[in-house]
Motif scaffolding. Sequence first.
Motif: not given
Lengths: 452, 452
Positions: B211-218
């Motif tokens: 939870p301590s991140a903004l998750h990105i699937w670029p």
Amino acid sequence: MNKSFAHKKAVVVGAGLVGSLWTVFLARHGYDVEVYERRSDMRTAGYSGGRSINLAMSERGWKAVEKAGIREKIEKVAIPMPGRMMHSVSGDLTFQPYGKAGEAIYSVSRGGLNLELLNIAGTYPNVRFFFDHRCADVDLENPRITFEDLKTNTLKTVEAPLIFAADGAFSAVRYAIQKTDRFNYTQFYLDHGYKELCIPPNPDGSHRLDPSALHIWPRGNFMLIALPNADGSFTCTLFLPFEGEISFEKLTDNASVDAFFRTYFSDAMAHMPTLSDDFWGNPTSSLITVKCAPWQWQNRILLIGDAAHAIVPFYGQGMNAGFEDCTILDALHDELEGDWSRIIPQFAQQRKADGDAIAELAQRNFIEMRDLVADPKFLLRKKIAAHLHERHPDFLPVYTMVTFSNTPYHVALREDDAQNHLFKQILNLENIENEWMGEGVDEVYQRWKKEG
Amino acid sequence: MNKSFAHKKAVVVGAGLVGSLWTVFLARHGYDVEVYERRSDMRTAGYSGGRSINLAMSERGWKAVEKAGIREKIEKVAIPMPGRMMHSVSGDLTFQPYGKAGEAIYSVSRGGLNLELLNIAGTYPNVRFFFDHRCADVDLENPRITFEDLKTNTLKTVEAPLIFAADGAFSAVRYAIQKTDRFNYTQFYLDHGYKELCIPPNPDGSHRLDPSALHIWPRGNFMLIALPNADGSFTCTLFLPFEGEISFEKLTDNASVDAFFRTYFSDAMAHMPTLSDDFWGNPTSSLITVKCAPWQWQNRILLIGDAAHAIVPFYGQGMNAGFEDCTILDALHDELEGDWSRIIPQFAQQRKADGDAIAELAQRNFIEMRDLVADPKFLLRKKIAAHLHERHPDFLPVYTMVTFSNTPYHVALREDDAQNHLFKQILNLENIENEWMGEGVDEVYQRWKKEG
């Protein structure tokens, strides 16, 4: 006339130049056309000027009016302007041809042309006009449109399976579509405004200035222009910033107007006995550019003319571009056998790049007219361009492409970028002022041509 | 509270994030505030999600909520995200900090924040809310505005000497001003749409991803992101072109959605048990950018927040920019002693460049997020930027400037241009992959700094 489309109905919103011309095309194809116009019928009510810039009809316009069968009528009142006459502050004149011998743009009165188009459209029994009708609501879900009859203040909703919105830069139909998802839209105003002024005829009815030219008084950040009318007068337009050092906001009384014209336009002023009345009587108007996409809604509403692509007047192409819309639409109608579900999206898609291109070219020409025409480098460039065109007939100056050909505007814009690159190199050649017909120019040209 | 302005009246149109925050500021200054909102009162009706992108609160947002006195309340439900967690197609994770140790952006729920702001505003006796009121007409000539009460279908016209239009990207007030002379306006939609999806909590209430991140699937031309919520879930957003090879229009049934997620987002999909329901239940929404000028009308109507400058969400600055409007307006109110005839034009004029700048930065960041984050050159650039910042504390990465400082956005944009120029040179250095901490980098930096 394509018989299979007889008794199909089309609604045209706007009976201005493009709306009335397009009505003629539709009528010839046998459509039942209903034309709704907010203003009164100028055939009976007359035409009210005061904020018009004279039209310069060129190839694209002629092609369209010829197709509509009214070329000869327009030709009778059109005045050929084979070039620009530039007036320096001290009154020196420089004439600069627009094209080759025999090529000219034509000064035409907006009111006169509109009237002629309405008269022609009115001869078709399958055309019905509704003047004093304001577009009040566009039903985007159903094929209906509502107008307010301004004489009775009543609303009227009509069936409209096919709508052509030729209702101008402030198109009510476009405002309705603007609020739909994924409609891109830009309205952009110049910092300059304009005001119509007048040079009346001599007492004997003759023109006070050479009528075979578009007159320009370029003054850097502002300018005055004058286009001849058939009655011996000139319609003048002053383009000036709204605010700033030298601007409309600084012209607050007769004394300041007088001093301004005396300083910058003294030779013109000598021919403007009604300057003060015109200046205070006519409004200061703004100059808008409109770009949008898509130009259509669900294959049944199409924006044409200024409603789709309003541009500034500095290339003299606003009306010509709108008329070309009609020519192109008409050709698509033949090609796609009247299938509007294909004609409308194809036109909207294919023509958009041309609308954007002429908007850009018109803004660039403003810089040229007000500024560069008085710049020796610019005059030199024009001379070299004409010379290259003589020597290499496939080298077309962009002005020629836009004005004397039907080359798509987006091709002309691409060519303008390329030629700007070419002339940057040429004008950097040593001693170019004297060597402008020399081999060096040709070498640069040949290299540029190969790279192209 | 400035007593001399007590009992002066202000109308706020829109009780979204910016409208309700600005209402708090006005209330604290003693204005009688009437707030009109089209939607129902979410304090009683609840908040309907389904098309929201979670908010990332950063410095500018915190500064504003602190001034409004609700920082502590928001902090309790905000989840710090000190960096981005990038997910490769094969499921590899790369963590990239947003700033220095201790710096983070904060995931906040739009509904929760809005509710908190309404609660605070509601505690002021000089604030009156009118929900279910749609702005029906703005009188531009007189200080009046008309609303339609959607519950009774009646119109109500109220005195409005001072109007703040915080009615969002599709602002009714702005549509009224749009038709006035010399109002510049652009609405521009991306070719991409977005859809809200969900990763629910584990059965024990914990988060399924860090939870301590903004998750990105670029994934190049498209991407998935996920922001943590306090309840253990993640709000996900899929950004994908509307049309084309890989696009929303190709995802027509469960099989195609399933195959798409399995191919590109298989590690995320494993945590999305409600994918199918969410995909078909939530709308596909579009992404608009709005620019306009001037942001005001006759010193008595001011556009703020999205109504003045709607931007795409890729810099996480939409809400932060709107909240900063409030901070800046509030400071101007103090500086100009509540004289709105000076505050409004000055704010509109001075803040416009910042609105344009963050719009541009947000569009640039879309390219970065979906594309460059997976590019080794980009990761290298980020590393070098962080290193330069360590070594030369006055070198601020643009992301830091935008996110962790209150530097005007237009300065950040200028810096972005300059740094793009710097890194172009640095990344061209020989063997930069290995020499990224070397002297060569420092030399280029020093030269660039001098030129600056």
